[in-house]
Design an enzyme around this catalytic site. Structure first.
Site, PDB file in Angstrom:
ATOM      1  N   HIS A   1       0.821  -1.220   0.000  1.00 43.10           N
ATOM      2  CA  HIS A   1       0.000   0.000   0.000  1.00 43.10           C
ATOM      3  C   HIS A   1       0.854   1.269   0.000  1.00 43.10           C
ATOM      4  O   HIS A   1       0.358   2.342   0.327  1.00 43.10           O
ATOM      5  CB  HIS A   1      -0.988   0.001   1.183  1.00 43.10           C
ATOM      6  CG  HIS A   1      -2.082  -1.013   1.018  1.00 43.10           C
ATOM      7  ND1 HIS A   1      -2.854  -1.473   2.059  1.00 43.10           N
ATOM      8  CD2 HIS A   1      -2.529  -1.669  -0.090  1.00 43.10           C
ATOM      9  CE1 HIS A   1      -3.724  -2.361   1.609  1.00 43.10           C
ATOM     10  NE2 HIS A   1      -3.544  -2.505   0.314  1.00 43.10           N
TER      11      HIS A   1
ATOM     12  N   CYS B   1       6.259  19.281  -6.608  1.00 41.19           N
ATOM     13  CA  CYS B   1       7.406  18.679  -7.284  1.00 41.19           C
ATOM     14  C   CYS B   1       8.235  19.800  -7.908  1.00 41.19           C
ATOM     15  O   CYS B   1       7.733  20.897  -8.144  1.00 41.19           O
ATOM     16  CB  CYS B   1       6.874  17.753  -8.363  1.00 41.19           C
ATOM     17  SG  CYS B   1       8.099  17.036  -9.459  1.00 41.19           S
TER      18      CYS B   1
ATOM     19  N   SER C   1      -7.075  -6.977   9.665  1.00 40.63           N
ATOM     20  CA  SER C   1      -8.487  -7.384   9.684  1.00 40.63           C
ATOM     21  C   SER C   1      -8.805  -8.238   8.463  1.00 40.63           C
ATOM     22  O   SER C   1      -9.851  -8.874   8.411  1.00 40.63           O
ATOM     23  CB  SER C   1      -9.387  -6.146   9.715  1.00 40.63           C
ATOM     24  OG  SER C   1      -9.123  -5.331   8.588  1.00 40.63           O
TER      25      SER C   1
HETATM   26  C1  BJW Z   1      -3.898  -6.342  16.626  1.00 40.14           C
HETATM   27  C2  BJW Z   1      -3.398  -5.517  17.582  1.00 40.14           C
HETATM   28  C3  BJW Z   1      -2.288  -5.983  18.241  1.00 40.14           C
HETATM   29  C4  BJW Z   1      -5.044  -4.473  16.785  1.00 40.14           C
HETATM   30  N1  BJW Z   1      -1.806  -7.159  17.914  1.00 40.14           N
HETATM   31  N2  BJW Z   1      -3.468  -7.498  16.254  1.00 40.14           N
HETATM   32  C5  BJW Z   1     -12.798  -7.633  -3.409  1.00 40.14           C
HETATM   33  C6  BJW Z   1     -13.877  -7.673  -2.539  1.00 40.14           C
HETATM   34  C7  BJW Z   1     -14.379  -6.512  -1.966  1.00 40.14           C
HETATM   35  C8  BJW Z   1     -13.827  -5.266  -2.264  1.00 40.14           C
HETATM   36  C9  BJW Z   1     -12.764  -5.221  -3.136  1.00 40.14           C
HETATM   37  C10 BJW Z   1     -12.276  -6.389  -3.703  1.00 40.14           C
HETATM   38  N3  BJW Z   1     -11.223  -6.034  -4.492  1.00 40.14           N
HETATM   39  C11 BJW Z   1     -11.035  -4.688  -4.408  1.00 40.14           C
HETATM   40  C12 BJW Z   1     -11.961  -4.162  -3.613  1.00 40.14           C
HETATM   41  C13 BJW Z   1     -12.118  -2.711  -3.274  1.00 40.14           C
HETATM   42  C14 BJW Z   1     -11.200  -2.249  -2.137  1.00 40.14           C
HETATM   43  C15 BJW Z   1     -11.498  -3.085  -0.904  1.00 40.14           C
HETATM   44  O1  BJW Z   1     -10.806  -3.995  -0.539  1.00 40.14           O
HETATM   45  N4  BJW Z   1     -12.587  -2.738  -0.220  1.00 40.14           N
HETATM   46  C16 BJW Z   1     -13.011  -3.473   0.973  1.00 40.14           C
HETATM   47  C17 BJW Z   1     -12.588  -2.697   2.220  1.00 40.14           C
HETATM   48  C18 BJW Z   1     -14.505  -3.619   0.903  1.00 40.14           C
HETATM   49  N5  BJW Z   1      -9.811  -2.367  -2.528  1.00 40.14           N
HETATM   50  C19 BJW Z   1      -9.180  -1.443  -3.246  1.00 40.14           C
HETATM   51  O2  BJW Z   1      -9.748  -0.440  -3.642  1.00 40.14           O
HETATM   52  C20 BJW Z   1      -7.729  -1.688  -3.561  1.00 40.14           C
HETATM   53  N6  BJW Z   1      -7.489  -1.481  -4.923  1.00 40.14           N
HETATM   54  C21 BJW Z   1      -7.854  -2.363  -5.860  1.00 40.14           C
HETATM   55  O3  BJW Z   1      -8.401  -3.407  -5.595  1.00 40.14           O
HETATM   56  O4  BJW Z   1      -7.510  -2.001  -7.171  1.00 40.14           O
HETATM   57  C22 BJW Z   1      -8.188  -2.650  -8.217  1.00 40.14           C
HETATM   58  C23 BJW Z   1      -9.415  -1.862  -8.448  1.00 40.14           C
HETATM   59  C24 BJW Z   1      -9.311  -0.675  -9.091  1.00 40.14           C
HETATM   60  C25 BJW Z   1     -10.466   0.055  -9.287  1.00 40.14           C
HETATM   61  C26 BJW Z   1     -11.667  -0.394  -8.794  1.00 40.14           C
HETATM   62  C27 BJW Z   1     -11.721  -1.605  -8.097  1.00 40.14           C
HETATM   63  C28 BJW Z   1     -10.577  -2.338  -7.903  1.00 40.14           C
HETATM   64  C29 BJW Z   1      -6.846  -0.690  -2.819  1.00 40.14           C
HETATM   65  C30 BJW Z   1      -6.938  -0.797  -1.355  1.00 40.14           C
HETATM   66  C31 BJW Z   1      -6.090   0.300  -0.694  1.00 40.14           C
HETATM   67  C32 BJW Z   1      -6.262   0.338   0.807  1.00 40.14           C
HETATM   68  N7  BJW Z   1      -5.742   1.559   1.301  1.00 40.14           N
HETATM   69  C33 BJW Z   1      -5.633   1.763   2.736  1.00 40.14           C
HETATM   70  C34 BJW Z   1      -5.120   3.201   2.977  1.00 40.14           C
HETATM   71  C35 BJW Z   1      -3.622   3.258   2.655  1.00 40.14           C
HETATM   72  C36 BJW Z   1      -3.064   4.622   2.804  1.00 40.14           C
HETATM   73  C37 BJW Z   1      -3.135   5.142   4.211  1.00 40.14           C
HETATM   74  O5  BJW Z   1      -2.586   4.544   5.156  1.00 40.14           O
HETATM   75  O6  BJW Z   1      -3.757   6.189   4.394  1.00 40.14           O
HETATM   76  O7  BJW Z   1      -4.771   0.810   3.315  1.00 40.14           O
HETATM   77  S1  BJW Z   1      -7.182   1.495   3.594  1.00 40.14           S
HETATM   78  C38 BJW Z   1      -6.452   0.759   5.025  1.00 40.14           C
HETATM   79  O8  BJW Z   1      -6.875  -0.635   5.112  1.00 40.14           O
HETATM   80  C39 BJW Z   1      -4.944   0.744   4.760  1.00 40.14           C
HETATM   81  C40 BJW Z   1      -4.568  -0.592   5.278  1.00 40.14           C
HETATM   82  O9  BJW Z   1      -3.327  -1.006   4.732  1.00 40.14           O
HETATM   83  C41 BJW Z   1      -5.730  -1.462   4.890  1.00 40.14           C
HETATM   84  C42 BJW Z   1      -5.851  -2.746   5.673  1.00 40.14           C
HETATM   85  O10 BJW Z   1      -6.112  -2.487   7.003  1.00 40.14           O
HETATM   86  P1  BJW Z   1      -5.411  -3.361   8.133  1.00 40.14           P
HETATM   87  O11 BJW Z   1      -3.958  -3.170   8.081  1.00 40.14           O
HETATM   88  O12 BJW Z   1      -5.922  -4.742   8.081  1.00 40.14           O
HETATM   89  O13 BJW Z   1      -5.892  -2.590   9.452  1.00 40.14           O
HETATM   90  P2  BJW Z   1      -7.302  -2.695  10.222  1.00 40.14           P
HETATM   91  O14 BJW Z   1      -7.418  -1.494  11.056  1.00 40.14           O
HETATM   92  O15 BJW Z   1      -8.402  -3.006   9.306  1.00 40.14           O
HETATM   93  O16 BJW Z   1      -7.120  -3.981  11.156  1.00 40.14           O
HETATM   94  C43 BJW Z   1      -6.231  -4.012  12.237  1.00 40.14           C
HETATM   95  C44 BJW Z   1      -6.240  -5.420  12.779  1.00 40.14           C
HETATM   96  O17 BJW Z   1      -5.253  -5.502  13.782  1.00 40.14           O
HETATM   97  C45 BJW Z   1      -7.569  -5.841  13.427  1.00 40.14           C
HETATM   98  O18 BJW Z   1      -7.891  -7.162  12.987  1.00 40.14           O
HETATM   99  C46 BJW Z   1      -7.258  -5.853  14.926  1.00 40.14           C
HETATM  100  O19 BJW Z   1      -7.975  -6.867  15.639  1.00 40.14           O
HETATM  101  C47 BJW Z   1      -5.794  -6.159  14.918  1.00 40.14           C
HETATM  102  N8  BJW Z   1      -5.033  -5.641  16.028  1.00 40.14           N
HETATM  103  N9  BJW Z   1      -4.205  -4.334  17.595  1.00 40.14           N
HETATM  104  C48 BJW Z   1      -2.385  -7.890  16.926  1.00 40.14           C
HETATM  105  N10 BJW Z   1      -1.746  -5.237  19.221  1.00 40.14           N
HETATM  106 ZN    ZN Z   2       6.731  16.546 -11.264  1.00 38.08          ZN
END
Ligand code: BJW
Ligand code: ZN
Length: 242
Positions: free
Chosen positions: A121, A149, A190
């Site tokens: 990401h 830039c 998650s």
């Molecule tokens: C602990 C703990 C401790 C706490 N010890 N554990 C298929 C199905 C459905 C939807 C889609 C699909 N394919 C694509 C999509 C659309 C979308 C998507 O996935 N949507 C779903 C949410 C519904 N995906 C996209 O858009 C992606 N692009 C894509 O697919 O391109 C092709 C395309 C193009 C055009 C149209 C359609 C498709 C891109 C996704 C980009 C995600 N970006 C973010 C922001 C990044 C920048 C920023 O930081 O600002 O990335 S969103 C956010 O979520 C961030 C994270 O990397 C990402 C994942 O979250 P993560 O890391 O899992 O965190 P949390 O908070 O969700 O979970 C934390 C976990 O830790 C929990 O389980 C806690 O229990 C645990 N925890 N403390 C251990 N101490």
């Molecule tokens: Zn430039």
């Protein structure tokens, strides 16, 4: 499937693996003080992703978007990697194939001295020009309200927003690691954001054993071989073969 709960058995599995892929999420940085996205104290409780983490949001209000990213950069700059980050760095120093795929943009794995880190990401420390496409690193504590830039184009954070494709070269590395590993270790995610979450079923379908570490159950918990309920800062150090 019956869940094996022994940390010793999972540690042994990792010790014997010729190739390991790790997938981390925001939970791994939570104990450093970096907020996660989902859950009660998550960023998405306070901020709407569609206002801040989509290309449309940036086009609509780049200043607001940059304000949020600058705030997060400041927050991350003030924290340190935690025992979970250090355990993964130590696990890598065992002389076998090891790829750390992270969804995190904070750079804390690198600060803990992990080497082969695949940031699917992007990175909050990378800026990208919206005009010429140039990318550069900027670790400065404060950025201008609207960074630019040298070509005059407006810069954006070098992260992957919803609806955006992942960098194809980076994604290919992540897929290759998932398909070729003997063991996949999944921590602090998650597992709801795709395509990253899809790396886990991909690894399984390629014959890998899967170990999950999380404080809560996730959509993956039922499909993995070992599901450890606990914090990554506590469990990951126990999985390192010393
Ligand atoms: C602990 C703990 C401790 C706490 N010890 N554990 C298929 C199905 C459905 C939807 C889609 C699909 N394919 C694509 C999509 C659309 C979308 C998507 O996935 N949507 C779903 C949410 C519904 N995906 C996209 O858009 C992606 N692009 C894509 O697919 O391109 C092709 C395309 C193009 C055009 C149209 C359609 C498709 C891109 C996704 C980009 C995600 N970006 C973010 C922001 C990044 C920048 C920023 O930081 O600002 O990335 S969103 C956010 O979520 C961030 C994270 O990397 C990402 C994942 O979250 P993560 O890391 O899992 O965190 P949390 O908070 O969700 O979970 C934390 C976990 O830790 C929990 O389980 C806690 O229990 C645990 N925890 N403390 C251990 N101490
Ligand atoms: Zn430039």
């Amino acid at each position: 499937m019956a869940k094996e709960t022994s940390v010793n058995a999972a540690r042994e599995l990792l010790a014997k693996a010729g190739s390991i892929a790790v997938l981390t999420g925001a939970g791994v940085s939570a104990e450093s003080g970096v907020p996660t996205f989902r859950g009660a104290a998550g960023l998405w409780k306070q901020f709407r992703p569609e206002d801040l983490a989509t290309p449309e949001a940036f086009a609509r209000d780049p200043k607001l978007c940059w304000e949020w990213y600058s705030w997060r950069r400041g927050l991350i700059a003030g924290v340190e990697p935690n025992p979970g980050h250090f355990a993964l760095a130590e696990m890598e120093q065992r002389g076998r194939a090891f790829t750390l795929i992270t969804q995190n943009v904070d750079g804390l794995h690198q600060r803990a001295d992990s080497k082969n880190v695949v940031e699917v990401h992007g990175s909050i420390w990378t800026l990208r020009c919206t005009k010429c496409g140039k990318e550069w690193q900027d670790l400065s504590a404060t950025l201008p309200a609207l960074p630019h830039c040298e070509c005059g184009g407006l810069a954006r954070p070098g992260v992957v927003w919803f609806g955006e494709n992942l960098n194809p070269q980076i994604w290919a590395k992540a897929e290759h690691a998932a398909q070729s590993c003997d063991v996949m270790l999944v921590a602090g995610t998650s597992a709801v954001v795709y395509p990253a979450a899809g790396l886990v079923p991909l690894a399984r379908a390629s014959g890998a054993k899967v170990i999950e570490v999380n404080i809560e159950a996730t959509p993956l918990s039922e499909m993995v071989d070992y599901a450890f309920s606990g914090s990554s800062g506590a469990i990951l150090p126990q999985l390192v073969d010393r």
